[in-house]
Scaffold this active site. Structure first.
Site: not given
Ligand SMILES: [Zn+2]
Length: 247
Positions: A192, A142, A150
């Site tokens: 992440r 990320r 999104e």
């Protein structure tokens, strides 16, 4: 029976090494608080701490050059007993180097990786050859400090400009050799990796996304380049780049 003589120096040596071992343990577990702008570290209760306090280990605070606050008097371990953790030895962490702009990153000191899949505008999958401690051979990244619209959320519709941002990252990064730099937190709550992704030309792709209007500065959590990224977003808005353009 003859008593066994143990040299005093040996006893002292053993005692000292046990004590310094304990100091190390204590330092690794102690949490102190710092701010982005200040040069001191504090106890959580300190009156001089601003609301933007950041929790770090004492070891990290010391490694980053923070000094103990004279008001709240946080713990001060024996400096000589401190050793760097393995992660600190290998990962390039921009806040520790006090970099003030993403362009100051040196890719030769970062963790090289190959982009093997693209997930979204701000999220990629990479393969890391010979991963250093704390990193896996394949990681989802990320990108720090940037949020693109999104496209893959299971319950939300694709947001405006989401596809463009996603396509841009795919076009620019898929299959590319990149270099990873890190900041305060290594991972988010989904596990992440939180990283700055640099391309071979030495540019920080996180910054590029904002600069070209594919995402905005993500300021819910602080990060080393927050002021730069806010400025890049402002410029992109003014210049009607990408997502800031007229509909
Ligand atoms: Zn304080």
């Amino acid at each position: 029976m003859k008593p066994i003589k143990i040299p005093l120096a040996l006893i002292l040596g053993v005692v000292i090494s046990i004590l310094s071992g304990l100091c190390l343990l204590g330092a690794a577990e102690t949490t102190v608080y710092v701010t982005n702008s200040g040069s001191k570290y504090h106890l959580e209760t300190c009156t001089s701490l601003s609301r933007s306090k950041i929790a770090v280990s004492l070891e990290d605070a010391l490694a980053s050059g923070y000094q103990a606050c004279s008001i709240c008097k946080p713990p001060v371990p024996d400096q000589s007993g401190l050793t760097k953790t393995r992660a600190q030895q290998t990962l390039y962490q921009v806040h520790k180097l006090n970099l003030t702009a993403s362009s100051q990153g040196e890719i030769s000191r970062m963790v090289p990786a190959e982009v093997i899949a693209h997930v979204d505008g701000d999220t990629i999958r990479v393969r890391i050859p010979n991963p250093p401690p704390d990193l896996k051979a394949v990681e989802t990244i990320r990108m720090l400090g940037v949020d693109t619209p999104e496209t893959v959320h299971p319950h939300k519709p694709v947001e405006r400009f989401g596809k463009e941002a996603s396509d841009f990252t795919k076009k620019r990064l898929w299959g590319a050799q990149v270099y990873l730099a890190f900041d305060w937190d290594l991972r988010d709550r989904y596990g992440r990796l939180l990283a700055y992704v640099y391309t071979a030309d030495g540019r920080c792709f996180n910054a590029t996304l904002i600069q070209e209007g594919y995402g905005h500065a993500y300021i819910s959590y602080t990060f080393q380049f927050i002021e730069e990224f806010k400025g890049l977003e402002q410029a992109a808005r003014t210049g009607k780049q990408g997502l800031w353009g007229d509909r």
